[in-house]
Scaffold this active site. Structure first.
Site, PDB file in Angstrom:
ATOM      1  N   HIS A  38       0.861  -1.183   0.000  1.00 47.84           N
ATOM      2  CA  HIS A  38       0.000   0.000   0.000  1.00 47.84           C
ATOM      3  C   HIS A  38       0.898   1.234   0.000  1.00 47.84           C
ATOM      4  O   HIS A  38       2.132   1.115  -0.067  1.00 47.84           O
ATOM      5  CB  HIS A  38      -0.940  -0.028   1.210  1.00 47.84           C
ATOM      6  CG  HIS A  38      -0.256  -0.283   2.513  1.00 47.84           C
ATOM      7  ND1 HIS A  38       0.643   0.590   3.059  1.00 47.84           N
ATOM      8  CD2 HIS A  38      -0.304  -1.349   3.368  1.00 47.84           C
ATOM      9  CE1 HIS A  38       1.103   0.116   4.202  1.00 47.84           C
ATOM     10  NE2 HIS A  38       0.553  -1.075   4.419  1.00 47.84           N
ATOM     11  N   HIS A  41       4.055   1.364   2.210  1.00 45.83           N
ATOM     12  CA  HIS A  41       5.236   0.700   1.657  1.00 45.83           C
ATOM     13  C   HIS A  41       5.874   1.553   0.544  1.00 45.83           C
ATOM     14  O   HIS A  41       7.092   1.688   0.467  1.00 45.83           O
ATOM     15  CB  HIS A  41       4.857  -0.654   1.050  1.00 45.83           C
ATOM     16  CG  HIS A  41       4.279  -1.645   2.013  1.00 45.83           C
ATOM     17  ND1 HIS A  41       2.973  -2.068   1.952  1.00 45.83           N
ATOM     18  CD2 HIS A  41       4.835  -2.314   3.062  1.00 45.83           C
ATOM     19  CE1 HIS A  41       2.747  -2.953   2.898  1.00 45.83           C
ATOM     20  NE2 HIS A  41       3.852  -3.121   3.596  1.00 45.83           N
ATOM     21  N   LYS A 154       5.227   3.207  11.788  1.00 46.27           N
ATOM     22  CA  LYS A 154       3.952   2.602  12.181  1.00 46.27           C
ATOM     23  C   LYS A 154       4.203   1.416  13.108  1.00 46.27           C
ATOM     24  O   LYS A 154       3.471   1.183  14.061  1.00 46.27           O
ATOM     25  CB  LYS A 154       3.195   2.157  10.946  1.00 46.27           C
ATOM     26  CG  LYS A 154       1.799   1.720  11.282  1.00 46.27           C
ATOM     27  CD  LYS A 154       1.361   0.629  10.374  1.00 46.27           C
ATOM     28  CE  LYS A 154       0.476  -0.313  11.082  1.00 46.27           C
ATOM     29  NZ  LYS A 154       0.806  -1.669  10.753  1.00 46.27           N
ATOM     30  N   ASP A 155       5.262   0.661  12.809  1.00 43.64           N
ATOM     31  CA  ASP A 155       5.667  -0.463  13.669  1.00 43.64           C
ATOM     32  C   ASP A 155       6.815   0.043  14.532  1.00 43.64           C
ATOM     33  O   ASP A 155       7.982  -0.286  14.301  1.00 43.64           O
ATOM     34  CB  ASP A 155       6.061  -1.643  12.789  1.00 43.64           C
ATOM     35  CG  ASP A 155       4.905  -2.081  11.902  1.00 43.64           C
ATOM     36  OD1 ASP A 155       4.063  -2.843  12.374  1.00 43.64           O
ATOM     37  OD2 ASP A 155       4.825  -1.618  10.749  1.00 43.64           O
ATOM     38  N   SER A 191      -1.576  -3.640   5.719  1.00 40.28           N
ATOM     39  CA  SER A 191      -2.055  -4.733   4.851  1.00 40.28           C
ATOM     40  C   SER A 191      -3.246  -5.424   5.499  1.00 40.28           C
ATOM     41  O   SER A 191      -4.063  -6.037   4.810  1.00 40.28           O
ATOM     42  CB  SER A 191      -0.926  -5.750   4.625  1.00 40.28           C
ATOM     43  OG  SER A 191       0.212  -5.098   4.100  1.00 40.28           O
ATOM     44  N   ARG A 192      -3.341  -5.342   6.822  1.00 43.05           N
ATOM     45  CA  ARG A 192      -4.421  -6.039   7.535  1.00 43.05           C
ATOM     46  C   ARG A 192      -5.737  -5.256   7.521  1.00 43.05           C
ATOM     47  O   ARG A 192      -6.761  -5.794   7.935  1.00 43.05           O
ATOM     48  CB  ARG A 192      -4.003  -6.342   8.974  1.00 43.05           C
ATOM     49  CG  ARG A 192      -2.921  -7.426   9.063  1.00 43.05           C
ATOM     50  CD  ARG A 192      -2.667  -7.868  10.493  1.00 43.05           C
ATOM     51  NE  ARG A 192      -1.887  -9.088  10.559  1.00 43.05           N
ATOM     52  CZ  ARG A 192      -0.583  -9.142  10.824  1.00 43.05           C
ATOM     53  NH1 ARG A 192       0.104  -8.030  11.039  1.00 43.05           N
ATOM     54  NH2 ARG A 192       0.041 -10.315  10.872  1.00 43.05           N
TER      55      ARG A 192
END
Ligand code: AMP
Length: 283
Positions: A38, A41, A154-155, A191-192
């Site tokens: 997305h 990325h 984000k992570d 992605s989730r």
């Protein structure tokens, strides 16, 4: 004009392709992903292009970072669309090993991390996770030997863990963090997110709203504890089952009691239906 990247699936092919890319001392950047790409990325890819002459994107859904009850089998896999997106960004090389190439029979070695990997955030709810991430990222770094590697904020805990690992193990890779890319309503791209029902999708931006309001309260001099409790309540009332909603030291991720003790990051993980979302924000 977009041109398709070279795609390699074996280590010998990767080595050959990298030798070509590095001709005339060209520098390389690596963007590790699990695919289902997305704009988050693709933003990493664009930043990578500014940091190095050549860009390598890895697409590998890493079984080692999923627990048996998690979504490895159902994780979205969108190879054709991913490749088209990477071609449009003029990515040079896509490293897409299969599980056997990454973890050959008898595989018995892994990277163990402490420090930011054991602070009671993601590690508390996904105890297998960082072992899987650091082992695969360590392998990706040694396989691709990039000059720089890009990871999303984000992570956030993962960014801290990987940064520490690269430094501790002298991997010779500069880890660069990139800001979180969001949907228009504030939901962090993931992605989730495709797992969310329309109703869950409508509730999901509350994570970011609660983070923002909490950061604002603390930034304005409010006490951390009640501000965090109010944020947690907002998330729960939106229909989430909360794993954590916490204010931490932005560098060490240790608990923090006051803005005077250092920069603060607020981090949340919460489940809506069977989907687990994470997000974070600086104060
Ligand atoms: P994943 O494919 O989910 O493993 O993510 C691959 C990389 O993309 C990781 O470094 C993530 O932190 C990063 N990433 C994922 N979502 C976002 C986002 N919304 N904004 C910025 N980076 C992201």
């Amino acid at each position: 004009m977009s041109r398709p990247p070279i795609v390699v699936r074996t280590l010998p092919a990767l080595r050959g392709a990298l030798t070509g890319l590095r001709a005339r001392n060209a520098t390389t950047a690596l963007v590790p992903t699990m695919g289902a790409l997305h704009d988050g990325h693709l933003t990493l890819v664009r930043l990578a292009k500014r940091r190095a002459d050549r860009v390598v994107v890895s697409i590998f859904v890493n079984p080692a970072q999923f627990a048996p009850h998690e979504d490895f089998a159902s994780y979205p896999r969108t190879w054709k669309a991913d490749l088209a997106k990477l071609a449009a960004e003029n990515v040079d090389l896509v490293w897409n090993p299969d599980v056997k190439a990454m973890y050959p029979d008898g595989f018995a070695t892994s990277i163990v991390t402490e420090g930011p990997a054991v602070v009671g955030l993601e590690d508390r709810f996904r105890p297998h996770f960082f072992g899987g991430v650091t082992t695969v990222v360590g392998k990706l770094f040694t396989q691709c030997r990039p000059d720089v590697a890009l990871f999303g904020a984000k992570d956030f805990q993962q960014l801290r863990v990987v940064t520490r690992m690269a430094r501790d193990l002298d991997l010779g890779v500069k880890v660069i963090g990139a800001p979180t890319v969001r949907e228009r309503d504030g939901l962090a791209m993931s992605s989730r997110n495709v797992y969310l029902s329309p109703e869950q999708r409508r509730a999901a931006p509350m994570l970011y709203r609660a983070l923002k309001e909490t950061a604002k309260r603390i930034g304005a001099g409010g006490r951390i504890e009640p501000a965090v409790a109010a944020g947690a309540k907002q998330v729960s009332e939106a229909g989430f089952a909360l794993d954590y909603f916490e204010a931490r030291h932005a560098e060490t991720l240790a608990p923090i009691a006051s803005t005077k003790a250092g920069p603060i990051r607020i981090l949340v993980a919460a489940r809506i239906g069977s989907t687990r979302l994470i997000d974070n924000i600086a104060v």
